[in-house]
Each structure stands twice: as structure tokens, then as C-alpha cells.
Write a protein that holds these residues in place. Structure first.
Motif, mmCIF file in Angstrom:
data_model
loop_
_atom_site.group_PDB
_atom_site.id
_atom_site.type_symbol
_atom_site.label_atom_id
_atom_site.label_comp_id
_atom_site.label_asym_id
_atom_site.label_seq_id
_atom_site.Cartn_x
_atom_site.Cartn_y
_atom_site.Cartn_z
ATOM 1 N N GLU A 201 27.157 12.196 6.696
ATOM 2 C CA GLU A 201 27.410 10.839 6.197
ATOM 3 C C GLU A 201 27.481 10.688 4.683
ATOM 4 O O GLU A 201 28.083 9.741 4.195
ATOM 5 C CB GLU A 201 26.319 9.892 6.712
ATOM 6 C CG GLU A 201 26.341 9.708 8.202
ATOM 7 C CD GLU A 201 25.247 8.785 8.688
ATOM 8 O OE1 GLU A 201 24.357 8.409 7.888
ATOM 9 O OE2 GLU A 201 25.278 8.416 9.863
ATOM 10 N N LEU B 286 34.514 11.598 13.275
ATOM 11 C CA LEU B 286 33.391 12.521 13.248
ATOM 12 C C LEU B 286 33.749 13.748 14.065
ATOM 13 O O LEU B 286 34.225 13.641 15.199
ATOM 14 C CB LEU B 286 32.157 11.841 13.847
ATOM 15 C CG LEU B 286 30.913 12.682 14.030
ATOM 16 C CD1 LEU B 286 30.345 13.096 12.676
ATOM 17 C CD2 LEU B 286 29.879 11.904 14.822
ATOM 18 N N GLN C 284 22.709 13.858 10.150
ATOM 19 C CA GLN C 284 23.285 12.615 9.622
ATOM 20 C C GLN C 284 23.509 12.721 8.121
ATOM 21 O O GLN C 284 24.573 12.350 7.628
ATOM 22 C CB GLN C 284 22.368 11.424 9.909
ATOM 23 C CG GLN C 284 22.446 10.924 11.328
ATOM 24 C CD GLN C 284 21.685 9.635 11.487
ATOM 25 O OE1 GLN C 284 21.925 8.678 10.760
ATOM 26 N NE2 GLN C 284 20.770 9.607 12.435
ATOM 27 N N HIS D 117 31.755 17.002 15.396
ATOM 28 C CA HIS D 117 30.396 17.533 15.507
ATOM 29 C C HIS D 117 30.348 18.604 16.583
ATOM 30 O O HIS D 117 30.482 18.321 17.777
ATOM 31 C CB HIS D 117 29.415 16.402 15.847
ATOM 32 C CG HIS D 117 28.011 16.875 15.967
ATOM 33 N ND1 HIS D 117 27.472 17.271 17.160
ATOM 34 C CD2 HIS D 117 27.045 17.026 15.039
ATOM 35 C CE1 HIS D 117 26.218 17.644 16.965
ATOM 36 N NE2 HIS D 117 25.944 17.504 15.681
ATOM 37 N N CYS E 204 25.883 7.202 13.479
ATOM 38 C CA CYS E 204 25.420 8.518 13.928
ATOM 39 C C CYS E 204 23.965 8.500 14.362
ATOM 40 O O CYS E 204 23.276 9.521 14.298
ATOM 41 C CB CYS E 204 25.626 9.532 12.807
ATOM 42 S SG CYS E 204 27.340 9.698 12.275
#
Length: 78
Positions: free
Chosen positions: A67, A12, A63, A14, A55
Motif C-alpha cells: 500500500e 492488487l 499491507q 498478491h 487490504c
């Protein structure tokens, strides 16, 4: 000792400007020269398989963005 049938990894990224994620779901068997891309699934798909929300601390909108899909252009597979 129990040996798992599969193993997984979630990656991930972010930041305020950028959010991307992907997951790998790989059968635990003798190594092959199979392209790593063949094991990539969305984080959503992995969460459904193993019943874990990776998440959870993120907002629902973030999310969903991270995702639900994998953006192949955002990742280098060489």
C-alpha cells in the motif's frame, strides 16, 4: 440520481512470491487524453481519501509493502 465527483479503482496482485498494488483516483469529468499515470496514487493514499481499508484481510507487513508505494517498473502503461 447522485453523480459521484470522483471514481477509483484498486489493482492488487498478491501471490506467495509477489505482491504489488496501485490505485487510480480520477475526477468524474469529460474524458481527456491525459496520460493514465497521472491518476495513479498509492493504495494508502486512496484509503485515507475515502476511509476504506482495501487490504484488511492481509497481514500488516504485507499491507505496508503493497500500500505505501507504487513500483512503476512493475506495471505497463502504453
Amino acid at each position: 440520481v447522485s453523480i459521484p465527483e470522483y471514481y477509483y479503482k484498486v489493482i492488487l496482485v498478491h501471490t506467495v512470491e509477489y505482491q504489488q498494488g496501485l490505485a487510480f483516483f480520477i475526477r468524474n469529468e469529460k474524458a481527456t487524453s491525459t496520460d493514465l499515470k497521472t491518476f495513479v496514487i498509492s493504495i494508502d493514499s486512496l484509503e485515507e481519501k475515502i476511509n476504506v481499508d482495501f487490504c484488511a484481510p492481509l497481514s500488516d507487513s504485507i499491507q505496508q509493502n503493497i500500500e505505501n508505494h507504487v513500483d512503476w517498473d512493475a506495471w505497463l502503461f502504453d
